[in-house]
Design an enzyme around this catalytic site. Sequence first.
Site, short mmCIF file in Angstrom:
data_model
loop_
_atom_site.label_atom_id
_atom_site.label_comp_id
_atom_site.label_asym_id
_atom_site.label_seq_id
_atom_site.Cartn_x
_atom_site.Cartn_y
_atom_site.Cartn_z
N HIS A 1 -8.30 -4.42 -1.36
CA HIS A 1 -7.01 -3.84 -1.05
C HIS A 1 -6.39 -4.48 0.19
O HIS A 1 -5.17 -4.59 0.30
CB HIS A 1 -7.17 -2.34 -0.83
CG HIS A 1 -5.88 -1.59 -0.69
ND1 HIS A 1 -5.00 -1.42 -1.74
CD2 HIS A 1 -5.31 -0.96 0.38
CE1 HIS A 1 -3.94 -0.73 -1.32
NE2 HIS A 1 -4.11 -0.46 -0.04
N ASP A 2 -7.21 -4.91 1.12
CA ASP A 2 -6.71 -5.52 2.36
C ASP A 2 -6.19 -6.94 2.16
O ASP A 2 -5.78 -7.59 3.13
CB ASP A 2 -7.81 -5.53 3.42
CG ASP A 2 -7.85 -4.23 4.23
OD1 ASP A 2 -7.02 -3.35 3.96
OD2 ASP A 2 -8.71 -4.12 5.12
N SER B 1 0.83 -1.19 0.00
CA SER B 1 0.00 0.00 0.00
C SER B 1 0.89 1.26 0.00
O SER B 1 1.70 1.43 -0.90
CB SER B 1 -0.96 -0.05 1.20
OG SER B 1 -1.94 0.94 1.12
N ARG C 1 -13.14 6.68 8.63
CA ARG C 1 -12.62 5.31 8.60
C ARG C 1 -13.67 4.34 8.08
O ARG C 1 -13.36 3.41 7.33
CB ARG C 1 -12.18 4.91 10.00
CG ARG C 1 -11.64 3.49 10.10
CD ARG C 1 -10.37 3.32 9.30
NE ARG C 1 -9.74 2.02 9.59
CZ ARG C 1 -8.58 1.64 9.09
NH1 ARG C 1 -7.91 2.43 8.27
NH2 ARG C 1 -8.07 0.46 9.40
N ASP D 1 -9.04 -5.50 -5.82
CA ASP D 1 -8.58 -4.24 -5.21
C ASP D 1 -9.12 -3.07 -6.02
O ASP D 1 -8.74 -2.85 -7.17
CB ASP D 1 -7.04 -4.23 -5.19
CG ASP D 1 -6.47 -3.03 -4.44
OD1 ASP D 1 -7.21 -2.09 -4.13
OD2 ASP D 1 -5.25 -3.05 -4.16
#
Length: 342
Positions: free
Chosen positions: A320-321, A148, A209, A290
């Site tokens: 993405h994680d 990332s 978040r 992603d």
Amino acid sequence: MPAEPVTVISFPEATAVAAPRCASDLTEQRGTRRVSFTPKYGSDAVDVDVRYLWCGAPNAPTVIVQGGISADRDVCAGRERNAGWWHELVCEGAAIDLAQYRVLCIDWLLPTDLGDVPSVSSEDQAAAIAALVDELGIGRAHAFVGSSYGAMTGLAFAANHGDKLKSLVLLAGAHRPHPLSTAQRSVQRGIVRLGLESGRTDEALALARQLAMTTYRGSEEFSRRFAAGPELREGRFHFPVEDYLEHAGRRFVERFDAQRFLALSESIDLHDVSPESIGVPATLVGFPSDRLVPLADLCELQRRLGNTATLEVVESPYGHDAFLKETAQIAPVLRRALNDCR
């Protein structure tokens, strides 16, 4: 800030705990070194206190490991911590084997660390790591493994300090941010700024978040986990995904602050490195699910890096994680990449 004393630790024999531990012949330095460099958005050199972890086999090759903006220097387990943010991949016997390597990781710098500058760049993070490499007498790192924002910093490191590096391993990070991802992060920053102005900072940071979580994870995971219908509670309907998002927001507020979030989120969107300026071999790892770093961007990065780059595609529902979740699939890729550059 006052310099933190360096601690050099010999780890005790591992005991039965949930997370991997380091063996007795591995050592750790966890402290602060003062380095000097000129920030990208500054005009003069500044002295910066860099908080770092250097852990592994004594005299072994050093592998730099950096994660996303919420990661810190504690990448692996240690004497006073049972886990690190990537401990399944960084420990004795793991893909990044602390019996074969020493791992170097820093806490991300902020604009306040750099004096009178408007923002911190991925080049600044790379400059701090390069200066730390010199301070520690490492000479040339075996590899830079970045995920990332860490992948962005790795590219900046290779572009500006290629003489200090043998190879790159980049997961879920490219040479520039995708414009749609920048749009999503700009909305998150707007929410946080509104919270700062209204005195509701924690609520705003938690909400930002929550919005970010919808971009980190993949559509398939959300479809599988949150397909149930709403539940009437406290006078309104609650959807299953809301509890998950609210929990993620609360946890983030407990360990992060608004100014840090604003600075590092903006730093992602300021990132821009020319792939053609990089001469070290690179292994790229991308995830089709992603949405923050589309696979097409990694294909472009591989093409522009030339024959020195390979692209590994890992299927995952986690978006993405996936670089945090798919450790079993990522491990052989890391092993191969680190062995290839011996």
